[in-house]
Design a protein around this motif. Sequence first.
Motif, PDB file in Angstrom:
ATOM      1  N   GLY A  97       0.784  -1.221   0.000  1.00 58.73           N
ATOM      2  CA  GLY A  97       0.000   0.000   0.000  1.00 58.73           C
ATOM      3  C   GLY A  97       0.819   1.277   0.000  1.00 58.73           C
ATOM      4  N   THR A  98       2.131   1.165   0.116  1.00 61.90           N
ATOM      5  CA  THR A  98       2.995   2.342   0.083  1.00 61.90           C
ATOM      6  C   THR A  98       2.979   2.972  -1.307  1.00 61.90           C
ATOM      7  OG1 THR A  98       4.471   1.388   1.749  1.00 61.90           O
ATOM      8  CG2 THR A  98       5.355   3.181   0.401  1.00 61.90           C
ATOM      9  N   VAL A  99       2.835   4.281  -1.357  1.00 60.37           N
ATOM     10  CA  VAL A  99       2.878   5.004  -2.625  1.00 60.37           C
ATOM     11  C   VAL A  99       4.306   5.483  -2.856  1.00 60.37           C
ATOM     12  CG1 VAL A  99       2.039   6.992  -3.917  1.00 60.37           C
ATOM     13  CG2 VAL A  99       0.478   5.711  -2.440  1.00 60.37           C
ATOM     14  N   ALA A 100       4.860   5.110  -3.999  1.00 57.31           N
ATOM     15  CA  ALA A 100       6.250   5.449  -4.307  1.00 57.31           C
ATOM     16  C   ALA A 100       6.329   6.175  -5.631  1.00 57.31           C
ATOM     17  CB  ALA A 100       7.112   4.188  -4.361  1.00 57.31           C
ATOM     18  N   GLY A 101       7.236   7.129  -5.711  1.00 62.92           N
ATOM     19  CA  GLY A 101       7.526   7.759  -6.986  1.00 62.92           C
ATOM     20  C   GLY A 101       8.353   6.825  -7.850  1.00 62.92           C
ATOM     21  N   VAL A 102       8.314   7.053  -9.154  1.00 62.92           N
ATOM     22  CA  VAL A 102       9.046   6.188 -10.072  1.00 62.92           C
ATOM     23  C   VAL A 102      10.563   6.351  -9.916  1.00 62.92           C
ATOM     24  CG1 VAL A 102       9.071   7.812 -12.010  1.00 62.92           C
ATOM     25  CG2 VAL A 102       9.024   5.359 -12.462  1.00 62.92           C
ATOM     26  N   LEU A 103      11.005   7.478  -9.355  1.00 64.42           N
ATOM     27  CA  LEU A 103      12.429   7.702  -9.119  1.00 64.42           C
ATOM     28  C   LEU A 103      12.860   7.080  -7.795  1.00 64.42           C
ATOM     29  CD1 LEU A 103      12.866  11.450 -10.158  1.00 64.42           C
ATOM     30  CD2 LEU A 103      13.734   9.443 -11.373  1.00 64.42           C
ATOM     31  N   HIS A 104      13.943   6.318  -7.841  1.00 65.24           N
ATOM     32  CA  HIS A 104      14.586   5.769  -6.648  1.00 65.24           C
ATOM     33  C   HIS A 104      16.073   6.109  -6.712  1.00 65.24           C
ATOM     34  CE1 HIS A 104      10.840   3.799  -6.260  1.00 65.24           C
ATOM     35  NE2 HIS A 104      11.153   2.576  -6.676  1.00 65.24           N
ATOM     36  N   VAL A 105      16.769   5.902  -5.604  1.00 61.55           N
ATOM     37  CA  VAL A 105      18.231   5.963  -5.618  1.00 61.55           C
ATOM     38  C   VAL A 105      18.759   4.618  -5.153  1.00 61.55           C
ATOM     39  CG1 VAL A 105      18.526   8.451  -5.408  1.00 61.55           C
ATOM     40  CG2 VAL A 105      18.180   7.094  -3.340  1.00 61.55           C
ATOM     41  N   GLY A 106      19.781   4.112  -5.864  1.00 60.36           N
ATOM     42  CA  GLY A 106      20.278   2.779  -5.566  1.00 60.36           C
ATOM     43  C   GLY A 106      21.791   2.722  -5.545  1.00 60.36           C
ATOM     44  N   ARG A 107      22.301   1.617  -5.021  1.00 63.81           N
ATOM     45  CA  ARG A 107      23.748   1.402  -4.939  1.00 63.81           C
ATOM     46  C   ARG A 107      24.018  -0.093  -4.883  1.00 63.81           C
ATOM     47  NH1 ARG A 107      24.006   3.685   1.280  1.00 63.81           N
ATOM     48  NH2 ARG A 107      23.302   1.769   2.313  1.00 63.81           N
ATOM     49  N   GLY A 108      25.275  -0.467  -5.047  1.00 66.40           N
ATOM     50  CA  GLY A 108      25.639  -1.866  -4.921  1.00 66.40           C
ATOM     51  C   GLY A 108      25.359  -2.375  -3.519  1.00 66.40           C
ATOM     52  N   PRO A 109      24.925  -3.635  -3.375  1.00 63.59           N
ATOM     53  CA  PRO A 109      24.537  -4.159  -2.059  1.00 63.59           C
ATOM     54  C   PRO A 109      25.630  -4.077  -0.998  1.00 63.59           C
ATOM     55  CG  PRO A 109      23.792  -5.626  -3.802  1.00 63.59           C
ATOM     56  CD  PRO A 109      24.667  -4.601  -4.461  1.00 63.59           C
ATOM     57  N   ASN A 110      26.905  -4.101  -1.405  1.00 62.35           N
ATOM     58  CA  ASN A 110      27.998  -4.076  -0.431  1.00 62.35           C
ATOM     59  C   ASN A 110      28.823  -2.792  -0.481  1.00 62.35           C
ATOM     60  OD1 ASN A 110      27.476  -6.708   0.619  1.00 62.35           O
ATOM     61  ND2 ASN A 110      28.443  -7.595  -1.194  1.00 62.35           N
ATOM     62  N   THR A 111      28.310  -1.768  -1.144  1.00 64.49           N
ATOM     63  CA  THR A 111      29.082  -0.523  -1.237  1.00 64.49           C
ATOM     64  C   THR A 111      29.229   0.166   0.116  1.00 64.49           C
ATOM     65  OG1 THR A 111      27.057   0.661  -1.860  1.00 64.49           O
ATOM     66  CG2 THR A 111      28.486  -0.078  -3.651  1.00 64.49           C
ATOM     67  N   ALA A 112      28.223   0.052   0.970  1.00 61.69           N
ATOM     68  CA  ALA A 112      28.295   0.726   2.272  1.00 61.69           C
ATOM     69  C   ALA A 112      29.422   0.174   3.137  1.00 61.69           C
ATOM     70  CB  ALA A 112      26.958   0.600   3.001  1.00 61.69           C
ATOM     71  N   ASN A 113      29.836  -1.071   2.868  1.00 61.94           N
ATOM     72  CA  ASN A 113      30.914  -1.698   3.643  1.00 61.94           C
ATOM     73  C   ASN A 113      32.266  -1.610   2.943  1.00 61.94           C
ATOM     74  OD1 ASN A 113      29.028  -2.590   5.624  1.00 61.94           O
ATOM     75  ND2 ASN A 113      28.464  -4.303   4.285  1.00 61.94           N
ATOM     76  N   ASN A 139      31.499   7.379  -7.449  1.00 60.30           N
ATOM     77  CA  ASN A 139      31.182   5.957  -7.321  1.00 60.30           C
ATOM     78  C   ASN A 139      30.167   5.589  -8.405  1.00 60.30           C
ATOM     79  OD1 ASN A 139      30.584   3.341  -6.539  1.00 60.30           O
ATOM     80  ND2 ASN A 139      30.574   3.838  -4.346  1.00 60.30           N
ATOM     81  N   LEU A 140      30.609   4.849  -9.409  1.00 56.20           N
ATOM     82  CA  LEU A 140      29.728   4.489 -10.519  1.00 56.20           C
ATOM     83  C   LEU A 140      28.742   3.388 -10.150  1.00 56.20           C
ATOM     84  CD1 LEU A 140      32.225   4.648 -13.528  1.00 56.20           C
ATOM     85  CD2 LEU A 140      30.628   6.395 -12.712  1.00 56.20           C
ATOM     86  N   ASN A 141      28.820   2.908  -8.915  1.00 55.86           N
ATOM     87  CA  ASN A 141      27.833   1.954  -8.411  1.00 55.86           C
ATOM     88  C   ASN A 141      26.866   2.649  -7.457  1.00 55.86           C
ATOM     89  OD1 ASN A 141      26.541  -0.474  -8.256  1.00 55.86           O
ATOM     90  ND2 ASN A 141      28.233  -1.601  -7.316  1.00 55.86           N
ATOM     91  N   SER A 142      26.661   3.933  -7.673  1.00 55.28           N
ATOM     92  CA  SER A 142      25.698   4.745  -6.928  1.00 55.28           C
ATOM     93  C   SER A 142      24.922   5.534  -7.971  1.00 55.28           C
ATOM     94  CB  SER A 142      26.434   5.678  -5.959  1.00 55.28           C
ATOM     95  OG  SER A 142      25.534   6.489  -5.229  1.00 55.28           O
ATOM     96  N   ILE A 143      23.681   5.103  -8.267  1.00 56.91           N
ATOM     97  CA  ILE A 143      22.984   5.595  -9.455  1.00 56.91           C
ATOM     98  C   ILE A 143      21.552   6.019  -9.140  1.00 56.91           C
ATOM     99  CG2 ILE A 143      24.379   4.146 -10.982  1.00 56.91           C
ATOM    100  CD1 ILE A 143      21.945   2.267 -11.237  1.00 56.91           C
ATOM    101  N   LEU A 144      21.012   6.814 -10.046  1.00 55.93           N
ATOM    102  CA  LEU A 144      19.592   7.159 -10.010  1.00 55.93           C
ATOM    103  C   LEU A 144      18.830   6.082 -10.770  1.00 55.93           C
ATOM    104  CD1 LEU A 144      17.555   9.365  -9.118  1.00 55.93           C
ATOM    105  CD2 LEU A 144      17.795  10.344 -11.398  1.00 55.93           C
ATOM    106  N   VAL A 145      17.821   5.517 -10.124  1.00 56.95           N
ATOM    107  CA  VAL A 145      17.042   4.407 -10.693  1.00 56.95           C
ATOM    108  C   VAL A 145      15.650   4.910 -11.046  1.00 56.95           C
ATOM    109  CG1 VAL A 145      16.038   2.135 -10.233  1.00 56.95           C
ATOM    110  CG2 VAL A 145      18.333   2.685  -9.384  1.00 56.95           C
ATOM    111  N   THR A 146      15.192   4.610 -12.261  1.00 55.01           N
ATOM    112  CA  THR A 146      13.829   4.942 -12.678  1.00 55.01           C
ATOM    113  C   THR A 146      13.085   3.640 -12.933  1.00 55.01           C
ATOM    114  OG1 THR A 146      14.758   6.872 -13.823  1.00 55.01           O
ATOM    115  CG2 THR A 146      12.443   6.353 -14.230  1.00 55.01           C
TER     116      THR A 146
END
Length: 302
Positions: A97-113, A139-146
């Motif tokens: 039921g969460t309303v989300a915009g089509v824009l997200h921000v994403g990164r590699g699963p292990n980039t934070a570590n 960081n090319l593994n930190s991207i804008l996701v549509t």
Amino acid sequence: MNNLLLKTIAVFTTVTSTSITMLALIRPASAAIFTPFSFNTHVTATPASDPNSGLLNDPTRDVRLDSVEFQGTTVTNFELVNKATILQNDTYTLADGTVAGVLHVGRGPNTANDPLITEGPSKINPTATDIVETLGNLNLNSILVTRENADRASIEVSFANPVNTFFFWERGGTAGGPIAGDSDLLVEALSDDYSTVLASYKILRSNYTKANYNISTQVFPVLNNGPFNIGSIGIRLGGITTKTLRLTSANNNGLRLDIPRDNGPDFKVLAANVPVPEPMTLLGVATASIFGTYFKLKRTNH
């Protein structure tokens, strides 16, 4: 007047005519244009854990951009996004039921570590600050996701200084497959007061060429997939600079029949101000070359 000089003058006349034509083409009277080009991407990244996997690197960790190379030029100093404005972010509803915009921000699963380089957040419904944190790093593994769940997304991104050259990386097909990029994106250069479109270019998925790294992407809590190929393309403004781009994708969910489907571009953009030789400079170089050849031949004939 000897034959050698006559031939040299004839060649010079041809070069002059060509240069004047170039001047007319490079400086159109009506509007600036974007010219596309391909480039090589040089990165530092953790090697793939399995050398037989076919992956170019560990796609879950940081991918640091070191330089790009094109047309005999190497760029190491980049302008990063330092401001963003969300103009349109059409919404869809998640299973809970969460309303989300089509824009997200994403990164590699292990980039934070990974301490190699900083990255942006991983989340739905990003703020303008989240977009700056995502795009405003190397960081090319930190991207804008549509996502492909809604129609339209449009943002403006700005750089601190005027720039004329832009580098785009698009998340493409499955790693090792033939597809470099799988989405389209409209790019518009804006005037300083944002009121005028100075130039526009529609990047098509077929325009991308493969870059030499792979990524996987996590957008908490809706997405965790990969690894993917990455496609790259550069576009350059002729004769002008800008500090702001408007980036738009439409019909991402494919429900409209009146326009093509842009298919949800997932991308990174950086910029630089790369000197472009002036047409008259090119003419001067050509002139010096022609007459240098003439006098060299004249000495040889004597």
